[in-house]
Design an enzyme around this catalytic site. Structure first.
Site, mmCIF file in Angstrom:
data_model
loop_
_atom_site.group_PDB
_atom_site.id
_atom_site.type_symbol
_atom_site.label_atom_id
_atom_site.label_comp_id
_atom_site.label_asym_id
_atom_site.label_seq_id
_atom_site.Cartn_x
_atom_site.Cartn_y
_atom_site.Cartn_z
ATOM 1 N N SER A 255 0.801 -1.178 0.086
ATOM 2 C CA SER A 255 0.216 0.074 0.137
ATOM 3 C C SER A 255 0.877 1.107 0.050
ATOM 4 O O SER A 255 0.545 2.198 -0.771
ATOM 5 C CB SER A 255 -1.038 -0.060 1.189
ATOM 6 O OG SER A 255 -0.154 -0.174 2.459
ATOM 7 N N HIS A 285 -2.079 -8.954 1.609
ATOM 8 C CA HIS A 285 -1.755 -7.517 2.446
ATOM 9 C C HIS A 285 -2.774 -7.357 3.544
ATOM 10 O O HIS A 285 -3.108 -8.330 4.204
ATOM 11 C CB HIS A 285 -1.397 -6.486 1.309
ATOM 12 C CG HIS A 285 -0.954 -5.300 2.084
ATOM 13 N ND1 HIS A 285 -0.247 -4.922 3.234
ATOM 14 C CD2 HIS A 285 -0.869 -3.972 1.143
ATOM 15 C CE1 HIS A 285 0.194 -3.731 3.198
ATOM 16 N NE2 HIS A 285 -0.442 -3.248 2.021
ATOM 17 N N HIS A 332 5.687 -12.700 7.541
ATOM 18 C CA HIS A 332 5.863 -11.525 7.005
ATOM 19 C C HIS A 332 7.005 -11.444 5.935
ATOM 20 O O HIS A 332 8.233 -12.129 5.806
ATOM 21 C CB HIS A 332 6.174 -10.439 8.103
ATOM 22 C CG HIS A 332 5.971 -9.096 7.853
ATOM 23 N ND1 HIS A 332 6.969 -8.232 7.600
ATOM 24 C CD2 HIS A 332 4.953 -8.287 7.994
ATOM 25 C CE1 HIS A 332 6.407 -7.138 7.194
ATOM 26 N NE2 HIS A 332 4.945 -7.248 7.603
ATOM 27 N N ARG A 341 2.864 -5.086 16.484
ATOM 28 C CA ARG A 341 1.752 -4.562 16.400
ATOM 29 C C ARG A 341 0.267 -5.652 17.057
ATOM 30 O O ARG A 341 -0.632 -5.248 17.551
ATOM 31 C CB ARG A 341 1.184 -4.114 15.253
ATOM 32 C CG ARG A 341 2.232 -3.029 14.529
ATOM 33 C CD ARG A 341 1.898 -2.762 13.128
ATOM 34 N NE ARG A 341 2.208 -3.912 12.441
ATOM 35 C CZ ARG A 341 2.318 -3.978 10.829
ATOM 36 N NH1 ARG A 341 1.654 -2.912 10.300
ATOM 37 N NH2 ARG A 341 2.498 -5.099 10.362
ATOM 38 N N ASP A 387 -2.472 -8.760 11.576
ATOM 39 C CA ASP A 387 -3.730 -9.146 11.169
ATOM 40 C C ASP A 387 -4.083 -10.243 12.155
ATOM 41 O O ASP A 387 -5.363 -10.468 12.152
ATOM 42 C CB ASP A 387 -3.735 -9.471 9.740
ATOM 43 C CG ASP A 387 -3.507 -8.229 8.756
ATOM 44 O OD1 ASP A 387 -3.891 -7.134 9.088
ATOM 45 O OD2 ASP A 387 -2.780 -8.698 7.777
HETATM 46 N N1 NMX Z 1 1.063 -19.631 5.626
HETATM 47 C C1 NMX Z 1 1.596 -20.619 4.442
HETATM 48 N N2 NMX Z 1 2.492 -20.334 3.879
HETATM 49 C C2 NMX Z 1 3.269 -19.202 4.071
HETATM 50 C C3 NMX Z 1 2.835 -18.330 4.925
HETATM 51 C C4 NMX Z 1 1.559 -18.670 5.747
HETATM 52 N N3 NMX Z 1 1.444 -17.879 6.788
HETATM 53 N N4 NMX Z 1 3.840 -17.457 4.918
HETATM 54 C C5 NMX Z 1 4.782 -17.573 3.784
HETATM 55 N N5 NMX Z 1 4.411 -18.673 3.325
HETATM 56 C C6 NMX Z 1 4.926 -19.402 2.426
HETATM 57 C C7 NMX Z 1 4.989 -18.499 0.943
HETATM 58 O O1 NMX Z 1 3.443 -18.645 0.453
HETATM 59 C C8 NMX Z 1 5.799 -19.085 0.025
HETATM 60 O O2 NMX Z 1 5.529 -20.135 -0.623
HETATM 61 P P1 NMX Z 1 6.025 -20.456 -2.142
HETATM 62 O O3 NMX Z 1 7.614 -20.686 -1.878
HETATM 63 O O4 NMX Z 1 5.372 -21.593 -2.365
HETATM 64 O O5 NMX Z 1 5.730 -19.200 -2.927
HETATM 65 C C9 NMX Z 1 7.022 -19.313 1.317
HETATM 66 O O6 NMX Z 1 6.352 -19.526 2.456
HETATM 67 C C10 NMX Z 1 7.970 -18.537 1.263
HETATM 68 O O7 NMX Z 1 7.507 -16.956 1.717
HETATM 69 P P2 NMX Z 1 7.885 -16.024 2.675
HETATM 70 O O8 NMX Z 1 9.313 -15.488 1.878
HETATM 71 O O9 NMX Z 1 8.165 -16.435 4.011
HETATM 72 O O10 NMX Z 1 6.832 -14.862 2.542
HETATM 73 P P3 NMX Z 1 6.735 -13.424 1.414
HETATM 74 O O11 NMX Z 1 7.760 -12.520 1.893
HETATM 75 O O12 NMX Z 1 6.706 -13.968 0.300
HETATM 76 O O13 NMX Z 1 5.133 -13.337 1.980
HETATM 77 C C11 NMX Z 1 3.336 -12.613 3.346
HETATM 78 C C12 NMX Z 1 4.862 -12.450 3.093
HETATM 79 C C13 NMX Z 1 3.005 -11.812 4.562
HETATM 80 C C14 NMX Z 1 2.415 -12.223 2.131
HETATM 81 C C15 NMX Z 1 3.226 -14.262 3.563
HETATM 82 O O14 NMX Z 1 3.991 -14.618 5.062
HETATM 83 C C16 NMX Z 1 1.539 -14.839 3.876
HETATM 84 O O15 NMX Z 1 1.143 -15.124 2.743
HETATM 85 N N6 NMX Z 1 1.121 -14.597 4.922
HETATM 86 C C17 NMX Z 1 -0.308 -14.914 5.249
HETATM 87 C C18 NMX Z 1 -1.230 -13.748 4.855
HETATM 88 C C19 NMX Z 1 -0.903 -12.547 5.620
HETATM 89 O O16 NMX Z 1 -0.970 -12.792 6.658
HETATM 90 N N7 NMX Z 1 -0.704 -11.371 5.189
HETATM 91 C C20 NMX Z 1 -0.519 -10.120 5.942
HETATM 92 C C21 NMX Z 1 0.666 -9.210 5.975
HETATM 93 C C22 NMX Z 1 0.584 -8.397 6.919
HETATM 94 N N8 NMX Z 1 -0.387 -7.194 6.292
HETATM 95 O O17 NMX Z 1 -0.957 -6.645 6.898
HETATM 96 O O18 NMX Z 1 0.082 -6.863 5.180
HETATM 97 C C1 MLT Z 2 2.253 -3.686 6.475
HETATM 98 O O1 MLT Z 2 1.657 -3.191 7.610
HETATM 99 O O2 MLT Z 2 2.253 -2.935 5.558
HETATM 100 C C2 MLT Z 2 2.244 -5.174 6.583
HETATM 101 O O3 MLT Z 2 2.870 -5.694 7.651
HETATM 102 C C3 MLT Z 2 3.259 -5.697 5.129
HETATM 103 C C4 MLT Z 2 4.511 -4.962 5.073
HETATM 104 O O4 MLT Z 2 5.195 -4.480 5.768
HETATM 105 O O5 MLT Z 2 4.880 -5.531 4.304
#
Ligand code: NMX
Ligand code: MLT
Length: 454
Positions: A255, A285, A332, A341, A387
């Site tokens: 964002s 996100h 994350h 948070r 979240d």
């Molecule tokens: N559950 C299952 N798999 C996960 C999770 C999770 N919570 N987090 C990461 N992975 C997987 C991810 O999908 C990826 O898989 P692949 O290699 O098959 O593509 C692998 O682990 C490596 O990902 P990371 O490097 O650890 O994470 P990345 O930086 O790509 O993504 C998030 C960060 C936050 C998008 C990821 O952890 C996620 O999808 N979390 C669940 C959704 C979430 O909670 N999002 C909110 C973030 C905070 N916000 O408010 O924005």
């Molecule tokens: C945010 O607050 O924007 C989320 O934790 C995602 C991030 O920092 O990448």
């Protein structure tokens, strides 16, 4: 008819807010630092780029600048150098509340200085003078099908106000680059002052039988938001806490980055924030907070409304992962520990709703999910993010329409991204335009052991 922002600007023109005067002071002091870095030290190397970063979402590449917040992987966020507890402790509090004025926090994000109570109140007054939402915004919202996602409504409402932009007006008249920040600041402040009413209107129109509640100008931003949502105390404190916690997470999150990217084309704050909100609406996100709640509801549903045993919960987590889904609220891109948070909201729950079953379930998940994610072996960070906890508080206080949760995130996030794009203009940050390469090029450079740098 003159746009609303223009009229409000005329009303205020004789009375430059203390925040704006302080901001100008800060901008003038900061500009030589940026100029020196670019002109005298611009070629100093601070990072390198690997193929996996190039394909993998530019993770960790140091290529953005912001002084408004910094995210340390271990420690978590600092707003203007302060941790979350330090921020809450330092800012002036709303009378009768343990939480600070959101308006004072805006002053803090914009200037880096902790405001006095008088300075926070001056921002609150300034916001009130700008808060009137143009009528046509409500017409736009009302024209949308009621089952439209509230984030689509929120983004469209922001975009619909673009005709109000003072930046566009001044740009078309011709202004010096050094003046860009001024109408940007005006646009950003006008937007920030209006977002709470727009968000509350969407909520009341969509979920509460189309019964909007008029704003109460005697209240501070958080108090007025709770009032317009129709939730009694202590929801005002929930709103203050929530908006501050969600405000900023340095510049690389989707964002913030989307807002900054669009603003870098000198698109105004309305276009830019709407873009940022669209990014926030993705399930990886901000939408994750809605996903967390629907996922938690599924746990309860599958177990007939009772709390699961640890074994049942572990199975549910594995079933989620094995079906190819992520555990929402966990992981994350930068953090490598529990998000502060999350901790801040957990402490709130421990104080106000310690025995609430949903809070107990969230705590149980916290106990078992990190080990499961480690065993699963993919997520780099097995710990919860913001979240994982936020929806529980909303649900407890009666906001059970979880589709709406990301709008709350959006109101908070606007504080950070709008402060950032004001500074982007103040420091003359450039059009963002990274270079792309082809897969053939990557394969060639990989075979050569790396791209030969001239
Ligand atoms: N559950 C299952 N798999 C996960 C999770 C999770 N919570 N987090 C990461 N992975 C997987 C991810 O999908 C990826 O898989 P692949 O290699 O098959 O593509 C692998 O682990 C490596 O990902 P990371 O490097 O650890 O994470 P990345 O930086 O790509 O993504 C998030 C960060 C936050 C998008 C990821 O952890 C996620 O999808 N979390 C669940 C959704 C979430 O909670 N999002 C909110 C973030 C905070 N916000 O408010 O924005
Ligand atoms: C945010 O607050 O924007 C989320 O934790 C995602 C991030 O920092 O990448």
């Amino acid at each position: 008819m003159a746009p609303v922002a223009e009229k409000a600007d005329e009303r205020r023109s004789a009375n430059v807010s203390t925040l704006k005067a302080k901001l100008l002071e800060k901008i003038l002091a900061h500009r030589p630092r940026t100029t020196k870095l670019v002109k005298e030290q611009g070629k100093i190397v601070i990072d390198q780029v690997t193929i996996d970063q190039c394909i993998g979402g530019a993770r960790d590449i140091r290529s953005l600048v912001t002084d408004i917040s910094y995210l340390d992987p271990q420690e978590g966020i600092r707003f203007r150098g302060k941790t979350i507890p330090e921020t809450f402790a330092a800012l002036p509090k709303v009378p009768g509340s343990e939480y600070p004025y959101v308006e004072g926090f805006w002053y803090f994000l914009m200037t880096g200085d902790v405001p006095t109570k008088e300075e926070a109140l001056a921002v609150a007054e300034d916001f009130k003078s700008r808060a009137a939402v143009p009528r046509y915004v409500f017409d736009v919202l009302r024209a949308m099908p009621r089952d439209t996602h509230p984030m689509t409504m929120f983004s469209a409402a922001i975009l619909s106000m673009q005709r109000e932009s003072l930046f566009v007006k001044r740009y078309n008249e011709g202004m010096k680059k050094t003046e860009y920040w001024d109408p940007m600041y005006e646009d950003c402040t006008n937007i920030m002052a209006r977002l709470p009413e727009i968000a509350a209107y969407i909520y009341r129109m969509k979920y509460k039988g189309d019964t909007p509640i008029a704003s109460n100008p005697k209240l501070d931003l958080g108090g007025n938001f709770a009032h317009m949502m129709g939730f009694p105390k202590p929801y005002d404190d929930v709103a203050r806490m929530y908006f501050i916690l969600h405000s900023d997470h340095e510049s690389g999150n989707v964002s913030a980055h989307a807002t900054h990217l669009v603003a870098s084309a000198l698109s105004d704050a309305y276009y830019s924030l709407s873009a940022g909100i669209n990014g926030l609406a993705g399930p990886l996100h901000g939408l994750a907070n809605q996903e967390v709640l629907s996922w938690i509801q599924d746990v309860f549903k599958q177990l007939g409304g009772k709390l699961p045993t640890e074994e049942e919960l572990k199975k549910f987590l594995w079933d989620t992962l094995n079906s190819g889904k992520v555990i929402p609220g966990y992981g994350h891109a930068v953090l490598r520990k529990t998000d502060p948070r999350y901790t801040s909201q957990m402490e709130f729950c421990q104080k106000f709703l310690p025995d609430y079953p949903m809070f107990k379930l969230v705590n149980m998940i916290y106990k078992v999910a990190p080990d499961i994610l480690r065993e699963h072996g993919k997520a780099k960070n097995p710990w919860p993010n913001v979240d994982a906890q936020s929806g529980v508080i909303q649900w407890y206080y009666g906001l059970t329409e979880y589709d709406f949760y990301t709008v709350l995130f959006g109101v908070g996030r606007a504080l950070g991204v709008l402060a950032n794009i004001t500074w982007d203009r103040a420091l003359g940050y450039a059009l963002e335009r990274p270079k792309s390469v082809t897969t053939d090029m990557l394969e060639k450079w990989a075979a050569e052991g790396g791209r030969k740098l001239a």
